[in-house]
Scaffold this motif. Structure first.
Motif, PDB file in Angstrom:
ATOM      1  N   ALA A  33      96.722 117.728 100.195  1.00  0.00           N
ATOM      2  CA  ALA A  33      97.023 116.287 100.182  1.00  0.00           C
ATOM      3  C   ALA A  33      95.928 115.474 100.866  1.00  0.00           C
ATOM      4  N   SER A  34      95.730 114.262 100.370  1.00  0.00           N
ATOM      5  CA  SER A  34      94.870 113.282 101.028  1.00  0.00           C
ATOM      6  C   SER A  34      95.331 111.896 100.593  1.00  0.00           C
ATOM      7  N   PHE A  35      95.058 110.913 101.435  1.00  0.00           N
ATOM      8  CA  PHE A  35      95.415 109.533 101.115  1.00  0.00           C
ATOM      9  C   PHE A  35      94.248 108.632 101.465  1.00  0.00           C
ATOM     10  N   ALA A  36      94.007 107.653 100.597  1.00  0.00           N
ATOM     11  CA  ALA A  36      92.973 106.646 100.825  1.00  0.00           C
ATOM     12  C   ALA A  36      93.652 105.281 100.863  1.00  0.00           C
ATOM     13  N   VAL A  37      93.224 104.435 101.807  1.00  0.00           N
ATOM     14  CA  VAL A  37      93.811 103.103 101.964  1.00  0.00           C
ATOM     15  C   VAL A  37      92.696 102.093 102.184  1.00  0.00           C
ATOM     16  N   LEU A  38      92.855 100.927 101.567  1.00  0.00           N
ATOM     17  CA  LEU A  38      91.931  99.808 101.772  1.00  0.00           C
ATOM     18  C   LEU A  38      92.365  98.996 102.978  1.00  0.00           C
ATOM     19  N   SER A  39      91.404  98.482 103.724  1.00  0.00           N
ATOM     20  CA  SER A  39      91.729  97.548 104.795  1.00  0.00           C
ATOM     21  C   SER A  39      92.227  96.251 104.166  1.00  0.00           C
ATOM     22  N   SER A  40      92.936  95.436 104.947  1.00  0.00           N
ATOM     23  CA  SER A  40      93.507  94.199 104.396  1.00  0.00           C
ATOM     24  C   SER A  40      92.427  93.222 103.929  1.00  0.00           C
ATOM     25  N   ASP A  41      91.244  93.300 104.523  1.00  0.00           N
ATOM     26  CA  ASP A  41      90.155  92.420 104.085  1.00  0.00           C
ATOM     27  C   ASP A  41      89.372  93.021 102.910  1.00  0.00           C
TER      28      ASP A  41
END
Length: 151
Positions: A33-41
């Motif tokens: 498993a892995s997860f990628a997330v964008l910062s709010s900006d």
């Protein structure tokens, strides 16, 4: 009429074997498993691996060039923290079936897990609570930037 002891033991052993196989499958899945997330900006994408370790950082669309070091650091920390939180929740969901008692063999109780102690209190908050703060107030790290007095 109660079920004979041999039959109950047979059921318990079959359920235990099924549980062991399910745990092995879950472990294999979680290792991948892995997860990628964008910062709010939307300036940074952070990726975490199965143990919540940071495995990748991407600076998107050259936005970092117009950011102060503090803003860039805050974006990295926000994205990494959100990705880690997603992974923690994924682990909780994957292991949830093993925390429940057996329906077929009442003697086989699920195990108790203190998720808050393992992952911290934010893992137990609803996703809605996290997005509500972001939508209404912006991320908490932005507040700290405004208070530090550096420009």
């Amino acid at each position: 009429m109660t079920e004979p002891l041999e039959k109950r033991l047979e059921k318990a052993m079959a359920e235990l074997q099924a549980a062991q196989e399910a745990v092995a499958r879950t472990e294999r899945e979680l290792r991948q498993a892995s997860f990628a997330v964008l910062s709010s900006d939307r300036a940074v994408r952070a990726t975490v691996g199965p143990q919540g370790e940071l495995t990748g950082i991407e600076f998107l669309e050259h936005k970092y060039r117009d950011m102060s070091p503090q803003e860039l650091a805050a974006s990295v920390l926000e994205a990494a923290g959100a990705a880690r939180l997603k992974m923690n929740r994924h682990v909780m969901k994957a292991l949830a079936p093993f925390t429940e008692a057996s329906s077929n063999v009442p003697e086989l109780k699920g195990f108790e897990v203190d998720w808050e102690r393992i992952f911290g209190p934010e893992v137990l908050r609803d996703d809605d609570e996290d997005t509500a703060r972001t939508a209404e107030q912006g991320p908490a790290w932005r507040d700290a930037l405004d208070e530090d007095g550096e420009d």
